[in-house]
Scaffold this motif. Structure first.
Motif, PDB file in Angstrom:
ATOM      1  N   ARG A 110     -12.808  26.316  39.634  1.00  0.00           N
ATOM      2  CA  ARG A 110     -11.848  27.284  39.461  1.00  0.00           C
ATOM      3  C   ARG A 110     -10.594  26.615  40.024  1.00  0.00           C
ATOM      4  N   THR A 111     -10.621  25.560  41.040  1.00  0.00           N
ATOM      5  CA  THR A 111      -9.440  25.046  41.217  1.00  0.00           C
ATOM      6  C   THR A 111      -9.046  24.266  40.127  1.00  0.00           C
ATOM      7  N   GLN A 112      -9.985  23.430  39.419  1.00  0.00           N
ATOM      8  CA  GLN A 112      -9.683  22.549  38.332  1.00  0.00           C
ATOM      9  C   GLN A 112      -9.075  23.453  37.212  1.00  0.00           C
ATOM     10  N   ALA A 113      -9.524  24.696  36.951  1.00  0.00           N
ATOM     11  CA  ALA A 113      -8.837  25.385  35.894  1.00  0.00           C
ATOM     12  C   ALA A 113      -7.455  25.973  36.135  1.00  0.00           C
ATOM     13  N   TRP A 114      -7.023  26.072  37.243  1.00  0.00           N
ATOM     14  CA  TRP A 114      -5.512  26.191  37.573  1.00  0.00           C
ATOM     15  C   TRP A 114      -4.916  24.913  37.262  1.00  0.00           C
ATOM     16  N   THR A 115      -5.398  23.544  37.559  1.00  0.00           N
ATOM     17  CA  THR A 115      -4.878  22.226  37.372  1.00  0.00           C
ATOM     18  C   THR A 115      -4.490  22.236  35.906  1.00  0.00           C
ATOM     19  N   TYR A 116      -5.630  22.457  35.116  1.00  0.00           N
ATOM     20  CA  TYR A 116      -5.502  21.983  33.589  1.00  0.00           C
ATOM     21  C   TYR A 116      -4.576  23.088  33.079  1.00  0.00           C
ATOM     22  N   LEU A 117      -4.390  24.246  33.560  1.00  0.00           N
ATOM     23  CA  LEU A 117      -3.349  25.189  33.202  1.00  0.00           C
ATOM     24  C   LEU A 117      -1.928  24.741  33.227  1.00  0.00           C
ATOM     25  N   GLU A 118      -1.613  24.018  34.564  1.00  0.00           N
ATOM     26  CA  GLU A 118      -0.491  23.623  34.669  1.00  0.00           C
ATOM     27  C   GLU A 118      -0.196  22.009  33.927  1.00  0.00           C
ATOM     28  N   ILE A 119      -0.979  21.492  33.684  1.00  0.00           N
ATOM     29  CA  ILE A 119      -1.041  20.262  32.627  1.00  0.00           C
ATOM     30  C   ILE A 119      -0.578  20.796  31.258  1.00  0.00           C
ATOM     31  N   LEU A 120      -1.423  21.636  30.860  1.00  0.00           N
ATOM     32  CA  LEU A 120      -1.525  21.993  29.482  1.00  0.00           C
ATOM     33  C   LEU A 120      -0.095  22.859  28.907  1.00  0.00           C
ATOM     34  N   ARG A 121       0.630  23.320  30.035  1.00  0.00           N
ATOM     35  CA  ARG A 121       1.932  24.349  30.124  1.00  0.00           C
ATOM     36  C   ARG A 121       2.932  22.926  29.705  1.00  0.00           C
ATOM     37  N   GLU A 122       2.778  21.939  29.939  1.00  0.00           N
ATOM     38  CA  GLU A 122       3.617  20.871  29.150  1.00  0.00           C
ATOM     39  C   GLU A 122       3.621  20.710  27.889  1.00  0.00           C
ATOM     40  N   LEU A 123       2.722  21.179  27.237  1.00  0.00           N
ATOM     41  CA  LEU A 123       2.542  20.831  25.788  1.00  0.00           C
ATOM     42  C   LEU A 123       3.504  21.854  24.963  1.00  0.00           C
ATOM     43  N   PRO A 124       4.113  21.534  23.906  1.00  0.00           N
ATOM     44  CA  PRO A 124       4.693  22.480  23.265  1.00  0.00           C
ATOM     45  C   PRO A 124       4.369  23.544  22.628  1.00  0.00           C
ATOM     46  N   GLY A 125       4.707  24.834  22.961  1.00  0.00           N
ATOM     47  CA  GLY A 125       3.846  26.228  22.636  1.00  0.00           C
ATOM     48  C   GLY A 125       3.151  26.548  23.645  1.00  0.00           C
ATOM     49  N   TRP A 126       2.807  25.844  24.836  1.00  0.00           N
ATOM     50  CA  TRP A 126       2.215  26.077  25.882  1.00  0.00           C
ATOM     51  C   TRP A 126       2.991  26.750  26.987  1.00  0.00           C
ATOM     52  N   GLU A 127       3.962  26.666  26.779  1.00  0.00           N
ATOM     53  CA  GLU A 127       4.787  26.981  28.080  1.00  0.00           C
ATOM     54  C   GLU A 127       4.518  28.286  28.843  1.00  0.00           C
ATOM     55  N   HIS A 128       4.140  29.242  28.061  1.00  0.00           N
ATOM     56  CA  HIS A 128       3.890  30.815  28.522  1.00  0.00           C
ATOM     57  C   HIS A 128       2.649  30.844  28.846  1.00  0.00           C
ATOM     58  N   ALA A 129       1.801  29.897  28.906  1.00  0.00           N
ATOM     59  CA  ALA A 129       0.403  29.877  29.001  1.00  0.00           C
ATOM     60  C   ALA A 129      -0.193  30.340  30.190  1.00  0.00           C
ATOM     61  N   TYR A 130      -1.147  31.310  30.324  1.00  0.00           N
ATOM     62  CA  TYR A 130      -1.525  31.644  31.642  1.00  0.00           C
ATOM     63  C   TYR A 130      -3.176  31.627  31.633  1.00  0.00           C
ATOM     64  N   LEU A 131      -3.838  31.550  32.776  1.00  0.00           N
ATOM     65  CA  LEU A 131      -5.218  31.425  32.940  1.00  0.00           C
ATOM     66  C   LEU A 131      -5.825  33.106  32.725  1.00  0.00           C
ATOM     67  N   ALA A 132      -6.480  33.154  31.650  1.00  0.00           N
ATOM     68  CA  ALA A 132      -6.901  34.711  31.213  1.00  0.00           C
ATOM     69  C   ALA A 132      -8.224  34.935  32.024  1.00  0.00           C
ATOM     70  N   SER A 133      -9.124  33.803  32.048  1.00  0.00           N
ATOM     71  CA  SER A 133     -10.328  34.166  32.704  1.00  0.00           C
ATOM     72  C   SER A 133     -11.031  32.716  32.821  1.00  0.00           C
ATOM     73  N   THR A 134     -11.881  32.827  33.702  1.00  0.00           N
ATOM     74  CA  THR A 134     -12.901  31.524  34.082  1.00  0.00           C
ATOM     75  C   THR A 134     -14.224  32.065  33.688  1.00  0.00           C
ATOM     76  N   GLY A 135     -15.329  31.281  33.300  1.00  0.00           N
ATOM     77  CA  GLY A 135     -16.816  31.962  33.253  1.00  0.00           C
ATOM     78  C   GLY A 135     -17.309  32.377  34.593  1.00  0.00           C
ATOM     79  N   PRO A 136     -18.137  33.600  34.415  1.00  0.00           N
ATOM     80  CA  PRO A 136     -18.561  34.177  35.694  1.00  0.00           C
ATOM     81  C   PRO A 136     -19.439  33.194  36.512  1.00  0.00           C
ATOM     82  N   GLU A 137     -19.993  32.205  35.828  1.00  0.00           N
ATOM     83  CA  GLU A 137     -20.463  30.910  36.724  1.00  0.00           C
ATOM     84  C   GLU A 137     -20.607  29.748  35.880  1.00  0.00           C
TER      85      GLU A 137
END
Length: 228
Positions: A110-137
């Motif tokens: 889940r820490t990685q999930a937030w890291t990937y979000l910050e990385i992908l926000r640098e792509l065009p069209g991803w600027e307003h991306a947010y982490l909607a959910s992570t798998g239950p396990e």
């Protein structure tokens, strides 16, 4: 409780193990990585979610020292209706038989999930991306195995083998996750272009397969969502 036979559907081969049957953990010391599904929302319809752009963004971040990152390539899909993107990047090498090891993986994933979000926000069209959910396990791919009369092997997949005692059909590519390099190796049937990845699974063979429908596999190929 007694019976002539039991089906071990525990996932970790617990029934067979505690009953004293011959089992092994992983294969030859190697165990497939587990992966945590992540869902990102707020991505523009015209945003590029292709393999090349996502992988390049992650590799650049990795070169800058951004962490934690486990993989730069995996499966990514744009969902219908919502337009959200699902990715299977966050991966961990853990022992699913050990609750402490599994808990550490859940926290790290889940820490990685937030890291990937910050990385992908640098792509065009991803600027307003947010982490909607992570798998239950975490999705655990491998744990204990029963030592059966015959094991399903790489060559069975690549040859698209047929048997006289077929009890099931395998229809998905066989995929191994390298726990050290955090990479994937995928094998298809030699006749996959003719009849998909179908191969017979013998009644004497231990099998752990995800049997995806042919229609779903075709849809994935057409939209180029599956990359490695």
């Amino acid at each position: 409780m007694g019976a002539k036979g039991f089906v071990d559907a525990s996932g970790d081969c617990d029934l067979a193990f505690f009953a004293g049957a011959s089992t092994r953990y992983g294969n030859h010391g190697a165990v497939n990585l587990g992966t945590l599904g992540t869902r990102f929302g707020g991505i523009a319809p015209e945003a590029d979610v292709s393999a090349g752009s996502v992988t390049e963004a992650i590799r650049k971040a990795k070169a800058r020292g951004v962490h934690p990152i486990s993989k730069d390539r995996s499966l990514i899909a744009r969902l219908p209706l919502s337009g959200d993107v699902v990715a299977y990047l966050a991966s961990e090498d853990y022992d699913p038989r050990d609750v402490r090891s599994l808990s550490r993986a859940e926290i790290s994933g889940r820490t990685q999930a937030w890291t990937y979000l910050e990385i992908l926000r640098e792509l065009p069209g991803w600027e307003h991306a947010y982490l909607a959910s992570t798998g239950p396990e975490f999705g655990t791919r491998e744990s204990r195995h029963i030592n059966s009369v015959e094991q399903l092997a790489w060559q069975h997949v690549t040859e698209g083998r047929r048997t006289g005692d077929c009890v099931a059909l395998g229809v998905i590519s066989l995929c191994a996750k390298d726990s050290i390099a955090a990479s994937s190796q995928v094998r298809n049937s030699a006749e996959s272009s003719v009849r998909g990845n179908r191969r017979d699974i013998s009644g004497y063979c231990e099998w752990r397969e995800l049997c995806w429908t042919a229609a779903w596999q075709t849809k994935m190929r057409e939209r180029s969502y599956l990359y490695r």
